[in-house]
Design a protein around this motif. Structure first.
Motif, mmCIF file in Angstrom:
data_model
loop_
_atom_site.group_PDB
_atom_site.id
_atom_site.type_symbol
_atom_site.label_atom_id
_atom_site.label_comp_id
_atom_site.label_asym_id
_atom_site.label_seq_id
_atom_site.Cartn_x
_atom_site.Cartn_y
_atom_site.Cartn_z
ATOM 1 N N TYR A 30 0.809 -1.223 0.000
ATOM 2 C CA TYR A 30 0.000 0.000 0.000
ATOM 3 C C TYR A 30 0.843 1.274 0.000
ATOM 4 O O TYR A 30 0.332 2.347 0.320
ATOM 5 N N TYR A 31 2.126 1.159 -0.355
ATOM 6 C CA TYR A 31 2.882 2.376 -0.630
ATOM 7 C C TYR A 31 2.148 3.166 -1.712
ATOM 8 O O TYR A 31 1.610 2.593 -2.654
ATOM 9 N N ARG A 32 2.125 4.470 -1.572
ATOM 10 C CA ARG A 32 1.380 5.304 -2.514
ATOM 11 C C ARG A 32 1.940 5.201 -3.931
ATOM 12 O O ARG A 32 3.155 5.107 -4.123
ATOM 13 N N GLN A 69 3.219 6.664 -7.315
ATOM 14 C CA GLN A 69 3.966 7.892 -7.581
ATOM 15 C C GLN A 69 4.162 8.095 -9.081
ATOM 16 O O GLN A 69 5.178 8.641 -9.517
ATOM 17 N N ASN A 91 2.923 8.699 6.143
ATOM 18 C CA ASN A 91 2.326 9.316 4.953
ATOM 19 C C ASN A 91 2.746 8.647 3.653
ATOM 20 O O ASN A 91 2.150 8.908 2.605
ATOM 21 N N GLU A 100 -0.823 4.456 1.698
ATOM 22 C CA GLU A 100 -2.222 4.828 1.484
ATOM 23 C C GLU A 100 -3.083 4.017 2.455
ATOM 24 O O GLU A 100 -3.734 3.036 2.084
ATOM 25 N N HIS A 101 -3.076 4.449 3.698
ATOM 26 C CA HIS A 101 -3.786 3.706 4.737
ATOM 27 C C HIS A 101 -5.298 3.789 4.577
ATOM 28 O O HIS A 101 -6.021 2.899 5.037
ATOM 29 N N ASP A 102 -5.787 4.848 3.925
ATOM 30 C CA ASP A 102 -7.224 4.933 3.658
ATOM 31 C C ASP A 102 -7.676 3.778 2.770
ATOM 32 O O ASP A 102 -8.754 3.206 2.974
ATOM 33 N N LEU A 103 -6.856 3.445 1.790
ATOM 34 C CA LEU A 103 -7.184 2.325 0.903
ATOM 35 C C LEU A 103 -7.123 1.007 1.660
ATOM 36 O O LEU A 103 -7.996 0.146 1.497
ATOM 37 N N TYR A 161 3.455 -3.508 -5.560
ATOM 38 C CA TYR A 161 4.377 -2.375 -5.571
ATOM 39 C C TYR A 161 5.710 -2.796 -6.149
ATOM 40 O O TYR A 161 6.182 -3.907 -5.899
ATOM 41 N N ARG A 193 3.371 1.921 -7.777
ATOM 42 C CA ARG A 193 2.526 0.740 -7.893
ATOM 43 C C ARG A 193 2.614 0.140 -9.292
ATOM 44 O O ARG A 193 2.771 0.847 -10.291
ATOM 45 N N GLU A 242 -5.858 6.043 10.782
ATOM 46 C CA GLU A 242 -6.965 5.463 10.005
ATOM 47 C C GLU A 242 -7.265 4.026 10.415
ATOM 48 O O GLU A 242 -8.384 3.538 10.242
#
Length: 210
Positions: free
Chosen positions: A46-48, A50, A67, A70-73, A92, A99, A124
């Motif tokens: 879940y690394y964002r 880029q 940060n 993407e902990h929301d995901l 990833y 990703r 989150e």
């Protein structure tokens, strides 16, 4: 520890990079019956993304800060799994620092294990877990393991690993990861080979599966 397994039971396993989280998780799963209804979710997936950044910007991202994920995901995926739905599990790439386009299907299960450095540090995910474990390993051992892994598996140089460790890994550990020892349900010493801890957690999981 909640003993009712009518709903999925979610276990978080946290600790420093190189502490033995993944090994503890693998050993735990290996101690369960072969057909056990268990899935493992890796926070690293879940690394964002880029894709919108040039490579020079991706390289200097602080990957040891909450940060970076993407902990929301991840939270949305846990909620979907709890409700019995499949999720598109991201992948990833550590070479391109973003990703991959492809995802894989992750089905719901009675036991969900989430392992990663920041899973207990993310606001989150505060109420997402039924059981929280912290793998507590001396930092010098963590550094040695991380160095070997990053060189062998991720194509890094020892100079790159050392620089990153001093600049972000060590300070972020003290700022965001280490404090979670005080809130975890169980602190596990001796890394992923702690047989006593493995047997305790495996027995608990097996009782839930029954």
């Amino acid at each position: 520890m909640t003993e009712n397994c009518a709903n999925p039971y979610v276990i978080a396993i946290s600790g420093a990079s190189g502490s033995g989280k993944s090994l503890f998780t693998a050993n735990l799963v290996a101690m369960l019956p072969p057909n056990a209804d268990v899935i493992v979710i890796q926070e690293d997936r879940y690394y964002r993304a880029q894709d919108d950044k040039p490579m020079a910007a991706r390289v200097i991202t602080n990957y040891d800060h909450p940060n970076a994920f993407e902990h929301d995901l991840l939270k949305a995926h846990l909620l979907a799994l709890r409700s019995g739905k499949n999720v598109d599990y991201p992948e990833y790439c550590y070479t391109t620092h973003t990703r991959k386009p492809a995802t894989s299907v992750l089905p719901p299960a009675k036991i969900i294990i989430v392992e990663g450095i920041m899973v207990l540090a993310a606001p989150e995910l505060k109420d997402a877990f039924d059981l929280t474990l912290f793998v507590d390993t001396p930092l010098d051992i963590c550094l040695l393991r991380r160095t070997l892994r990053d060189i062998q598996e991720r194509g890094r140089t020892i100079e790159c690993v050392a620089e990153q460790y001093q600049a972000t890994v060590k300070p972020m550990y003290h700022a965001f990861i280490e404090p979670n020892k005080t809130i975890a349900d169980m602190v596990i010493t001796q890394g992923g080979e702690n047989q006593a801890a493995l047997h305790v957690v495996a027995h608990h999981v097996q009782s839930l599966l029954r």
